[in-house]
Design a protein around this motif. Structure first.
Motif, PDB file in Angstrom:
ATOM      1  N   PRO A 160       0.825  -1.212   0.000  1.00  0.00           N
ATOM      2  CA  PRO A 160       0.000   0.000   0.000  1.00  0.00           C
ATOM      3  C   PRO A 160       0.860   1.263   0.000  1.00  0.00           C
ATOM      4  N   ILE A 161       0.342   2.302  -0.666  1.00  0.00           N
ATOM      5  CA  ILE A 161       1.045   3.602  -0.707  1.00  0.00           C
ATOM      6  C   ILE A 161       0.153   4.639  -0.019  1.00  0.00           C
ATOM      7  N   ILE A 162       0.714   5.318   0.975  1.00  0.00           N
ATOM      8  CA  ILE A 162      -0.038   6.402   1.630  1.00  0.00           C
ATOM      9  C   ILE A 162       0.604   7.738   1.247  1.00  0.00           C
ATOM     10  N   ASP A 163      -0.168   8.808   1.348  1.00  0.00           N
ATOM     11  CA  ASP A 163       0.367  10.127   0.974  1.00  0.00           C
ATOM     12  C   ASP A 163       1.231  10.710   2.084  1.00  0.00           C
ATOM     13  N   ASN A 164       2.247  11.453   1.694  1.00  0.00           N
ATOM     14  CA  ASN A 164       3.125  12.084   2.675  1.00  0.00           C
ATOM     15  C   ASN A 164       2.440  13.295   3.315  1.00  0.00           C
ATOM     16  N   VAL A 165       2.911  13.652   4.501  1.00  0.00           N
ATOM     17  CA  VAL A 165       2.415  14.849   5.196  1.00  0.00           C
ATOM     18  C   VAL A 165       3.637  15.623   5.711  1.00  0.00           C
ATOM     19  N   ALA A 166       3.415  16.823   6.229  1.00  0.00           N
ATOM     20  CA  ALA A 166       4.546  17.671   6.630  1.00  0.00           C
ATOM     21  C   ALA A 166       5.331  17.100   7.807  1.00  0.00           C
ATOM     22  N   GLU A 167       4.644  16.456   8.750  1.00  0.00           N
ATOM     23  CA  GLU A 167       5.311  15.914   9.939  1.00  0.00           C
ATOM     24  C   GLU A 167       5.153  14.400   9.990  1.00  0.00           C
ATOM     25  N   GLU A 168       6.278  13.709  10.177  1.00  0.00           N
ATOM     26  CA  GLU A 168       6.295  12.231  10.173  1.00  0.00           C
ATOM     27  C   GLU A 168       5.206  11.634  11.087  1.00  0.00           C
ATOM     28  N   CYS A 169       5.073  12.196  12.297  1.00  0.00           N
ATOM     29  CA  CYS A 169       4.136  11.599  13.270  1.00  0.00           C
ATOM     30  C   CYS A 169       2.687  11.677  12.780  1.00  0.00           C
ATOM     31  N   ASP A 170       2.382  12.635  11.866  1.00  0.00           N
ATOM     32  CA  ASP A 170       1.010  12.762  11.362  1.00  0.00           C
ATOM     33  C   ASP A 170       0.663  11.721  10.297  1.00  0.00           C
ATOM     34  N   LEU A 171       1.607  10.831  10.007  1.00  0.00           N
ATOM     35  CA  LEU A 171       1.325   9.707   9.104  1.00  0.00           C
ATOM     36  C   LEU A 171       0.582   8.593   9.832  1.00  0.00           C
ATOM     37  N   LYS A 172       0.475   8.722  11.149  1.00  0.00           N
ATOM     38  CA  LYS A 172      -0.018   7.600  11.975  1.00  0.00           C
ATOM     39  C   LYS A 172      -1.382   7.061  11.512  1.00  0.00           C
ATOM     40  N   ASP A 173      -2.377   7.941  11.336  1.00  0.00           N
ATOM     41  CA  ASP A 173      -3.727   7.452  11.031  1.00  0.00           C
ATOM     42  C   ASP A 173      -3.780   6.735   9.684  1.00  0.00           C
ATOM     43  N   SER A 174      -3.169   7.335   8.645  1.00  0.00           N
ATOM     44  CA  SER A 174      -3.253   6.697   7.328  1.00  0.00           C
ATOM     45  C   SER A 174      -2.416   5.423   7.289  1.00  0.00           C
ATOM     46  N   MET A 175      -1.303   5.403   8.025  1.00  0.00           N
ATOM     47  CA  MET A 175      -0.498   4.172   8.040  1.00  0.00           C
ATOM     48  C   MET A 175      -1.231   3.062   8.805  1.00  0.00           C
ATOM     49  N   GLU A 176      -1.892   3.426   9.873  1.00  0.00           N
ATOM     50  CA  GLU A 176      -2.654   2.439  10.654  1.00  0.00           C
ATOM     51  C   GLU A 176      -3.752   1.820   9.773  1.00  0.00           C
ATOM     52  N   GLU A 177      -4.424   2.676   9.022  1.00  0.00           N
ATOM     53  CA  GLU A 177      -5.477   2.208   8.119  1.00  0.00           C
ATOM     54  C   GLU A 177      -4.906   1.210   7.102  1.00  0.00           C
ATOM     55  N   ALA A 178      -3.750   1.543   6.529  1.00  0.00           N
ATOM     56  CA  ALA A 178      -3.127   0.671   5.521  1.00  0.00           C
ATOM     57  C   ALA A 178      -2.683  -0.653   6.127  1.00  0.00           C
ATOM     58  N   VAL A 179      -2.095  -0.604   7.314  1.00  0.00           N
ATOM     59  CA  VAL A 179      -1.613  -1.818   7.984  1.00  0.00           C
ATOM     60  C   VAL A 179      -2.783  -2.762   8.265  1.00  0.00           C
ATOM     61  N   LEU A 180      -3.923  -2.202   8.655  1.00  0.00           N
ATOM     62  CA  LEU A 180      -5.095  -3.030   8.953  1.00  0.00           C
ATOM     63  C   LEU A 180      -5.768  -3.539   7.679  1.00  0.00           C
ATOM     64  N   ALA A 181      -5.729  -2.741   6.625  1.00  0.00           N
ATOM     65  CA  ALA A 181      -6.408  -3.118   5.378  1.00  0.00           C
ATOM     66  C   ALA A 181      -5.617  -4.147   4.556  1.00  0.00           C
ATOM     67  N   TYR A 182      -4.301  -4.247   4.800  1.00  0.00           N
ATOM     68  CA  TYR A 182      -3.442  -5.149   4.014  1.00  0.00           C
ATOM     69  C   TYR A 182      -2.727  -6.134   4.955  1.00  0.00           C
ATOM     70  N   PRO A 183      -3.441  -7.168   5.430  1.00  0.00           N
ATOM     71  CA  PRO A 183      -2.817  -8.068   6.414  1.00  0.00           C
ATOM     72  C   PRO A 183      -1.641  -8.883   5.877  1.00  0.00           C
ATOM     73  N   ASN A 184      -1.475  -8.952   4.545  1.00  0.00           N
ATOM     74  CA  ASN A 184      -0.354  -9.727   3.985  1.00  0.00           C
ATOM     75  C   ASN A 184       0.877  -8.883   3.696  1.00  0.00           C
TER      76      ASN A 184
END
Ligand SMILES: CSC[C@@H](O)[C@@H](O)C(=O)COP(=O)(O)O
Ligand SMILES: [Zn+2]
Length: 232
Positions: A160-184
């Motif tokens: 999965p590819i998530i969009d970048n944001v200005a601050e690394e820590c603000d990637l948390k929600d979209s990365m969490e969504e991707a990790v849960l949506a792609y169990p493999n």
């Protein structure tokens, strides 16, 4: 159980063993990753989770020049139990803060039971997100795909590819969504930025990191040569 104590006799990554102290593993892998262009310009990093403790490199410092004593240690709840800035030392102690990647590493521990997570800024990771402008990187029929747990030569490996944001820590929600949506998946790409890769322990994280980087690189070159990496 107390957390690992760094053992200064480990001076090279070839001396690392599965059970080497996590601080030494992090320091030596970062030197290796720097040579590969994965953690240049202070970016990128690695974290290990072992025996109820989480080890993390500090933020914004040259990752290839870290001392084992500068590795933060946290408990499983994310509380810092060893802060390198507060250590007693005869030598001058530079102030260091926790990696901005901490919330991203933590979610891989929480949702995927990872034993180690790395973050790379290698050029191939950035280019891989440009040749796939949608939300997934895909590659199939490449021998190295076998190196990712649960995958074979005939598999289509999807990242999965998530969009970048200005601050690394603000990637948390979209990365969490991707990790849960792609169990493999064992990786999440961040567009125009880099990648997070994990494994069940630091050895599997190292294998996965090498294989994913190879596949990102292969896909970029295949595309340049007119091949579509996602089809056979
Ligand atoms: C070149 S600086 C890049 C950083 O802002 C960030 O993307 C990063 O990966 C490093 O985070 P760090 O807090 O140093 O562990
Ligand atoms: Zn980054």
């Amino acid at each position: 159980m107390s957390h690992d104590l760094p053992v200064s006799t480990i001076t090279d990554h070839t001396q690392l063993k599965q059970e080497s102290p996590s601080q030494n593993v992090i320091v030596q892998l970062l030197k290796l990753y720097y040579k590969d262009g994965w953690v240049s310009g202070t970016g990128g990093g690695i974290s290990i989770r072992k025996n109820g403790f989480v080890y993390m490199a500090p933020s914004g410092v040259h990752k290839e020049c870290i001392d084992p004593e500068e590795i933060f240690v946290l408990d499983e709840e994310g509380k810092i139990v060893y802060d390198p800035s507060k250590r007693e030392s005869k030598l001058p102690v530079r102030p260091v803060k926790l990696s901005a990647c901490s919330p991203l590493f933590t979610l891989c521990y929480k949702h995927r039971n990872a034993g180690a997570v790395m973050h790379s800024h290698h050029m191939s990771t950035l280019l891989a997100t440009l040749i796939f402008p949608e939300k997934e990187f895909k590659i199939t029929h490449v021998e190295m795909i076998k190196g990712i747990r649960g995958h074979g030569y005939h598999s289509t490996l999807v990242v999965p590819i998530i969009d970048n944001v200005a601050e690394e820590c603000d990637l948390k929600d979209s990365m969490e969504e991707a990790v849960l949506a792609y169990p493999n998946t064992y990786a999440v790409l961040v567009r125009r930025h880099g990648v997070y890769i994990w494994g069940k322990d630091w050895l599997e994280c190292k294998t996965h990191s090498e294989v994913y980087h190879y596949l990102f690189d292969a896909a970029v070159k295949m595309k340049q040569l007119g091949f579509d990496p996602s089809t056979y």
